[in-house]
Design an enzyme around this catalytic site. Sequence first.
Site, PDB file in Angstrom:
ATOM      1  N   ALA A  12       0.837  -1.203   0.000  1.00 41.18           N
ATOM      2  CA  ALA A  12       0.000   0.000   0.000  1.00 41.18           C
ATOM      3  C   ALA A  12       0.869   1.248   0.000  1.00 41.18           C
ATOM      4  O   ALA A  12       2.060   1.182   0.299  1.00 41.18           O
ATOM      5  CB  ALA A  12      -0.905  -0.001   1.230  1.00 41.18           C
ATOM      6  N   CYS A  13       0.254   2.377  -0.306  1.00 34.88           N
ATOM      7  CA  CYS A  13       0.920   3.684  -0.278  1.00 34.88           C
ATOM      8  C   CYS A  13       1.651   3.871   1.046  1.00 34.88           C
ATOM      9  O   CYS A  13       1.076   3.546   2.071  1.00 34.88           O
ATOM     10  CB  CYS A  13      -0.093   4.819  -0.349  1.00 34.88           C
ATOM     11  SG  CYS A  13      -0.655   5.178  -1.974  1.00 34.88           S
ATOM     12  N   PRO A  14       2.814   4.421   1.085  1.00 31.97           N
ATOM     13  CA  PRO A  14       3.589   4.950  -0.051  1.00 31.97           C
ATOM     14  C   PRO A  14       4.589   3.950  -0.637  1.00 31.97           C
ATOM     15  O   PRO A  14       5.378   4.307  -1.490  1.00 31.97           O
ATOM     16  CB  PRO A  14       4.362   6.096   0.609  1.00 31.97           C
ATOM     17  CG  PRO A  14       4.669   5.566   1.985  1.00 31.97           C
ATOM     18  CD  PRO A  14       3.483   4.698   2.368  1.00 31.97           C
TER      19      PRO A  14
ATOM     20  N   SER B  83       0.635   7.181   3.517  1.00 30.48           N
ATOM     21  CA  SER B  83       1.605   8.189   3.088  1.00 30.48           C
ATOM     22  C   SER B  83       1.685   9.348   4.064  1.00 30.48           C
ATOM     23  O   SER B  83       2.739   9.953   4.233  1.00 30.48           O
ATOM     24  CB  SER B  83       1.241   8.710   1.697  1.00 30.48           C
ATOM     25  OG  SER B  83       1.227   7.630   0.796  1.00 30.48           O
TER      26      SER B  83
END
Lengths: 74, 383
Positions: A12-14, B83
């Site tokens: 998954a991100c990032p 993120s």
Amino acid sequence: MADLIVDAKGLACPMPIVKAKKGMDSLQTGQLMKLQTTDKGSMKDFQAWVNQSKHELVESHEVNGVFTFIVKKG
Amino acid sequence: MSTNPVQLRGMTAAELTKKIFANEPLFILDVRNEKDFNDWKIEGNQIQAINIPYFELLDGVDSVLEKMPGNQEVLVVCSKEGSSKFVAEQLIEQKRSDVSYLVGGMKSWSEHLEPVKIGDLKDGGSIYQFVRIGKGCLSYMVISDGEAAIIDTLRMTEVFENFAKENNAVIKHTLDTHLHADHISGGRRLAELTGASYWLPPKDADEVVFDYHKLEENADITVGNTKINIQPVYSPGHTIGSTSLIVDDKYLLSGDILFIQSIGRPDLAGKAEDWVGDLRNTLYSRYKQLSEDLIVLPAHFGKSTELGGGGKVAARLGDLYRENFGLNIQDDTEFRKTVTENLPSQPNAYQEIRQTNMGKITPSNEEQREMEIGPNRCAVHDN
């Protein structure tokens, strides 16, 4: 044929882009990297990242939920 | 001497909502890509936001540090949260201690519902507004004498179930003022789960594949023994069936016809030209016949400036006739132009959302979430 294959499937991100960047850093100008990811969100981010870099997106496609990108180092 | 390392903290959507309602200043670093940010972001009267995508911060966060205020709380935001944690951790390594990330990212932000009490009803009971702050959607719950009716129920049905339970009320009715195009209605599902009656305007229900009660002007809907009447007023224009509700002779639930600073758009079912006359008639004639003292409670807000004290979105009808630009376009041709030309882009996946609300398609929960990403875009604003 790609000079480097980065498998980011299931991440998954990032992480897909973190791995992609590390991969690109290890290549010489003109070499090709193939990135595979299953994270839909990071697909858009990846395209945006390539656009603002010197690299060139050579090819992108999706097969059964796996997104594949081929990028040439700029 | 060693100091304790600063722990990365998460801020929930509920905590963020309270800050926005209280007009507390907050600096947001949004690390999504530029397109997603420009499309849809967290807004508040005291929120300052900048956008630097996380993929521009892979080599370090120095470029962000200089853009951040010295001693203000900073919230890092992304789509899902991964993120934003990645960036927030780097900021903490750079000795910023007042940094947190949005738990669950914009996905959670899109789904958070905050109940706000609007007022008491004459014969006892109360009316509540549920503010879906991330998307600008508003639902209502009327509670009286152990019974509840919910208007424009959102997809997060458990929030309404729990709230009714906490208030010792049984859900008797769920009503949709129209067939929604910007979000998936939870009305039918909640009715199925609780044994309530589901109401929908028949003129919006041509293509629906389920049974429903017809929300029409002669429909008699009461909540509780005290007969809190919900009186439907046919008010087409956003859709052909759009129906407003008058609750307790005091509140006008205007659906997507009239908002606080804007009016509804007539084009989401592809019939702007046909429906613009209805919209004009509803706003400039039908609503004019109603009491100016009615409190307008819309189904959406578009700007954070429409959030009033404590997060309430409400205004007196008479005040809107003075202040809302959409009620002050005297010329017919100009009105037609305003609501059919230069409209904002349509809500994300609006056609699939309409199909879902008709019962024609049944996407998975995850697909429904994805379909609803982004702002509601149901209004015509003046800028």
